[in-house]
Design an enzyme around this catalytic site. Structure first.
Site, PDB file in Angstrom:
ATOM      1  N   GLU A 144       0.805  -1.235   0.000  1.00  0.00           N
ATOM      2  CA  GLU A 144       0.000   0.000   0.000  1.00  0.00           C
ATOM      3  C   GLU A 144       0.834   1.280   0.000  1.00  0.00           C
ATOM      4  OE1 GLU A 144      -2.745  -0.510   3.279  1.00  0.00           O
ATOM      5  OE2 GLU A 144      -3.425  -2.446   2.493  1.00  0.00           O
ATOM      6  N   ASN A 191       2.007  -5.083  -3.181  1.00  0.00           N
ATOM      7  CA  ASN A 191       0.615  -5.432  -2.863  1.00  0.00           C
ATOM      8  C   ASN A 191      -0.201  -4.176  -2.553  1.00  0.00           C
ATOM      9  OD1 ASN A 191      -1.406  -7.497  -2.163  1.00  0.00           O
ATOM     10  ND2 ASN A 191      -1.138  -6.848  -0.043  1.00  0.00           N
ATOM     11  N   HIS A 227     -10.484  -6.247  -1.747  1.00  0.00           N
ATOM     12  CA  HIS A 227     -11.497  -6.040  -0.704  1.00  0.00           C
ATOM     13  C   HIS A 227     -12.648  -5.286  -1.375  1.00  0.00           C
ATOM     14  CE1 HIS A 227      -8.960  -7.361   2.597  1.00  0.00           C
ATOM     15  NE2 HIS A 227      -7.992  -6.586   2.154  1.00  0.00           N
ATOM     16  N   GLU A 248      -6.211 -10.735  -1.032  1.00  0.00           N
ATOM     17  CA  GLU A 248      -6.954 -10.499   0.220  1.00  0.00           C
ATOM     18  C   GLU A 248      -8.458 -10.433  -0.036  1.00  0.00           C
ATOM     19  OE1 GLU A 248      -5.451  -7.151   2.475  1.00  0.00           O
ATOM     20  OE2 GLU A 248      -3.379  -7.544   1.890  1.00  0.00           O
ATOM     21  N   ASP A 290     -12.300 -10.354  -0.073  1.00  0.00           N
ATOM     22  CA  ASP A 290     -13.565 -10.554   0.631  1.00  0.00           C
ATOM     23  C   ASP A 290     -14.596  -9.663  -0.036  1.00  0.00           C
ATOM     24  OD1 ASP A 290     -12.719  -8.101   1.842  1.00  0.00           O
ATOM     25  OD2 ASP A 290     -12.101  -9.125   3.677  1.00  0.00           O
TER      26      ASP A 290
HETATM   27  O1  G3I Z   1      -3.559  -8.288  19.033  1.00  0.00           O
HETATM   28  C1  G3I Z   1      -4.167  -7.123  19.625  1.00  0.00           C
HETATM   29  C2  G3I Z   1      -4.805  -7.464  20.928  1.00  0.00           C
HETATM   30  O2  G3I Z   1      -3.786  -7.845  21.838  1.00  0.00           O
HETATM   31  C3  G3I Z   1      -5.579  -6.254  21.459  1.00  0.00           C
HETATM   32  O3  G3I Z   1      -6.257  -6.608  22.625  1.00  0.00           O
HETATM   33  C4  G3I Z   1      -6.598  -5.779  20.420  1.00  0.00           C
HETATM   34  C5  G3I Z   1      -7.323  -4.524  20.877  1.00  0.00           C
HETATM   35  O4  G3I Z   1      -7.690  -3.712  19.796  1.00  0.00           O
HETATM   36  O5  G3I Z   1      -5.900  -5.490  19.224  1.00  0.00           O
HETATM   37  C6  G3I Z   1      -5.238  -6.610  18.673  1.00  0.00           C
HETATM   38  O6  G3I Z   1      -4.599  -6.220  17.487  1.00  0.00           O
HETATM   39  C7  G3I Z   1      -5.436  -5.972  16.376  1.00  0.00           C
HETATM   40  C8  G3I Z   1      -5.000  -6.924  15.257  1.00  0.00           C
HETATM   41  O7  G3I Z   1      -5.723  -6.615  14.087  1.00  0.00           O
HETATM   42  C9  G3I Z   1      -5.245  -8.394  15.604  1.00  0.00           C
HETATM   43  O8  G3I Z   1      -6.589  -8.635  15.788  1.00  0.00           O
HETATM   44  C10 G3I Z   1      -5.247  -4.542  15.963  1.00  0.00           C
HETATM   45  O9  G3I Z   1      -5.772  -3.676  16.948  1.00  0.00           O
HETATM   46  C11 G3I Z   1      -5.958  -4.302  14.653  1.00  0.00           C
HETATM   47  O10 G3I Z   1      -5.629  -3.003  14.177  1.00  0.00           O
HETATM   48  C12 G3I Z   1      -5.484  -5.309  13.628  1.00  0.00           C
HETATM   49  O11 G3I Z   1      -6.215  -5.086  12.442  1.00  0.00           O
HETATM   50  C13 G3I Z   1      -5.652  -5.693  11.299  1.00  0.00           C
HETATM   51  C14 G3I Z   1      -5.337  -4.614  10.270  1.00  0.00           C
HETATM   52  O12 G3I Z   1      -4.875  -5.221   9.068  1.00  0.00           O
HETATM   53  C15 G3I Z   1      -4.238  -3.695  10.768  1.00  0.00           C
HETATM   54  O13 G3I Z   1      -3.058  -4.400  10.943  1.00  0.00           O
HETATM   55  C16 G3I Z   1      -6.670  -6.663  10.732  1.00  0.00           C
HETATM   56  O14 G3I Z   1      -6.833  -7.748  11.649  1.00  0.00           O
HETATM   57  C17 G3I Z   1      -6.177  -7.202   9.399  1.00  0.00           C
HETATM   58  O15 G3I Z   1      -7.183  -7.969   8.789  1.00  0.00           O
HETATM   59  C18 G3I Z   1      -5.838  -6.033   8.467  1.00  0.00           C
HETATM   60  O16 G3I Z   1      -5.318  -6.559   7.274  1.00  0.00           O
HETATM   61  C19 G3I Z   1      -5.038  -5.603   6.252  1.00  0.00           C
HETATM   62  C20 G3I Z   1      -3.847  -6.122   5.482  1.00  0.00           C
HETATM   63  O17 G3I Z   1      -2.773  -6.363   6.339  1.00  0.00           O
HETATM   64  C21 G3I Z   1      -3.451  -5.133   4.378  1.00  0.00           C
HETATM   65  N1  G3I Z   1      -4.582  -4.850   3.514  1.00  0.00           N
HETATM   66  C22 G3I Z   1      -5.790  -4.409   4.191  1.00  0.00           C
HETATM   67  C23 G3I Z   1      -6.198  -5.431   5.266  1.00  0.00           C
HETATM   68  C24 G3I Z   1      -7.501  -5.025   5.917  1.00  0.00           C
HETATM   69  O18 G3I Z   1      -7.323  -3.823   6.629  1.00  0.00           O
END
Ligand code: G3I
Length: 354
Positions: A164, A205, A241, A271, A273
């Site tokens: 990105e 990506n 997405h 990715e 969905d």
């Molecule tokens: O692991 C912590 C946990 O310890 C904590 O209690 C909780 C509270 O908010 O957060 C948890 O971390 C979260 C993590 O996902 C795991 O669930 C983060 O806050 C959250 O920001 C994170 O979101 C991820 C996001 O990327 C940002 O990294 C999404 O799961 C994930 O699906 C998303 O994936 C991205 C791709 O990497 C790039 N393309 C877009 C895609 C969707 O946004």
């Protein structure tokens, strides 16, 4: 019937019952290989079908792992390989979740997509809160890529090296990497990734770059420029997405994949969905299935589109409801692991059926 004949019939009947049960054994989720799964169909056409994986679900949700390994021959770490996950503090690497995912993939003969080495999100606060010289931040990035891509050397078929980096208007996205290092952070990241794992295919990506438009033009120009400069880049990941309300046209996606192929680049759908405004009606679920099937068909028809990866596989674990208020139901299994119309649509596409 004479009595001796009746006695002879009893063992014959028992044998018949045993033979019936061996023809139609109960299906073990992990072992099913009768040609009806997404994975077996993809294997038979030498194609990758994948899903993003949350490490915790592998152990915390008993239904998750058997379906994952039954249905997919590739996986991506949804969060476990991101910078903030792997190196939460300057002095501390944490590879545990990423190791679990790679070990799982190997135990089930699944290919791994590495995600992602450089991104503007999920950068640890020890980086974002500090002030850096260009030289020092380059050194941090180099060490990160060397450590992560190096640790999984030979075990990851494709890395999303840079994620990105292009903004929606086609300019380079503001980030600490661009601000401090300048645009060369991109080419350097690819070079370091190649040194760390020379066998891995290296991908750029991005999202909203699947069809045609300012952003996909900018991505095309970026990767064309990298190739001209001799940077080791092998593919482009189209995230996909999308929603039932908006998805790019099949023709535009096909043209985009084709022009990337003319540069000699592979494409992975990385990715996918298809989110739906909740509650999802049967009509919307059918429309969702159509979007999945169309995009998989476009990919299968292109010589250079070699993988089709979903961002998860069950609505039980999906980033969508947390990110899009009022939306959900974006994946191919529902929250109870029931196959949705979209599952059947993907199996039809893999089997070459309409
Ligand atoms: O692991 C912590 C946990 O310890 C904590 O209690 C909780 C509270 O908010 O957060 C948890 O971390 C979260 C993590 O996902 C795991 O669930 C983060 O806050 C959250 O920001 C994170 O979101 C991820 C996001 O990327 C940002 O990294 C999404 O799961 C994930 O699906 C998303 O994936 C991205 C791709 O990497 C790039 N393309 C877009 C895609 C969707 O946004």
């Amino acid at each position: 019937m004479p009595r001796p004949f009746a006695l002879l019939l009893i063992p014959a009947l028992a044998l018949w019952l045993v033979s019936c049960s061996s023809v139609d054994p109960p299906i073990d989720d992990d072992e099913q290989n009768d040609g009806s799964t997404l994975r077996s169909r993809a294997d038979s056409v030498d194609f990758y079908i994948g899903a993003a994986v949350g490490a915790a679900h592998l152990t915390n949700d008993a239904q998750y792992a058997p379906i994952l390994s039954r249905e997919f021959n590739m996986l991506t770490a949804e969060n476990a390989m991101k910078f903030a996950s792997i190196r939460p503090a300057r002095t501390a690497f944490d590879f545990s979740a990423a190791d679990d995912i790679v070990d799982f993939a190997e135990a089930h003969e699944m290919a791994v997509r590495g995600h992602t080495l450089v991104w503007h999100q999920q950068v640890p606060s020890w980086i974002t809160n500090a002030s850096w010289s260009r030289e020092d931040l380059l050194a941090v990035l180099e060490q990160h890529i060397e450590s992560v891509a190096g640790r999984y050397r030979g075990r990851v078929v494709a890395w999303d090296v840079v994620n990105e980096a292009v903004a929606d208007d086609g300019s380079l996205r503001e980030s600490i990497w661009l601000d401090v290092i300048g645009p060369e952070y991109i080419s350097q990241a690819f070079r370091w990734a190649h040194e760390a794992d020379p066998e891995a295919s290296l991908f750029y990506n991005d999202y909203s770059a699947e069809g045609l438009g300012a952003k996909s033009d900018a991505v095309y120009e970026l990767v064309e420029g990298l190739l001209e400069d001799g940077v080791p880049i092998h593919g482009v990941g189209l995230q996909m997405h999308v929603s039932t309300e908006f998805a790019p046209s099949a023709a535009d996606v096909a043209t985009n994949i084709e022009r990337l192929g003319e540069l000699g680049l592979e494409v992975h759908i990385t990715e996918m969905d298809v989110r739906i405004p909740l509650p999802a009606s049967d009509a919307e679920l059918a429309q969702q299935a159509d979007v999945y099937q169309t995009m998989l068909e476009v990919c299968l028809e292109a010589w250079n589109c070699t993988a089709f990866v979903l961002w998860g596989f069950t609505d039980r674990h999906s980033w969508i409801p947390g990110a899009f208020d009022g939306y959900g139901s974006g994946l191919i299994f529902d929250e109870n692991y029931e196959e949705k119309f979209a599952y059947d649509a993907l199996t039809r596409a893999l089997a070459g059926e309409n």
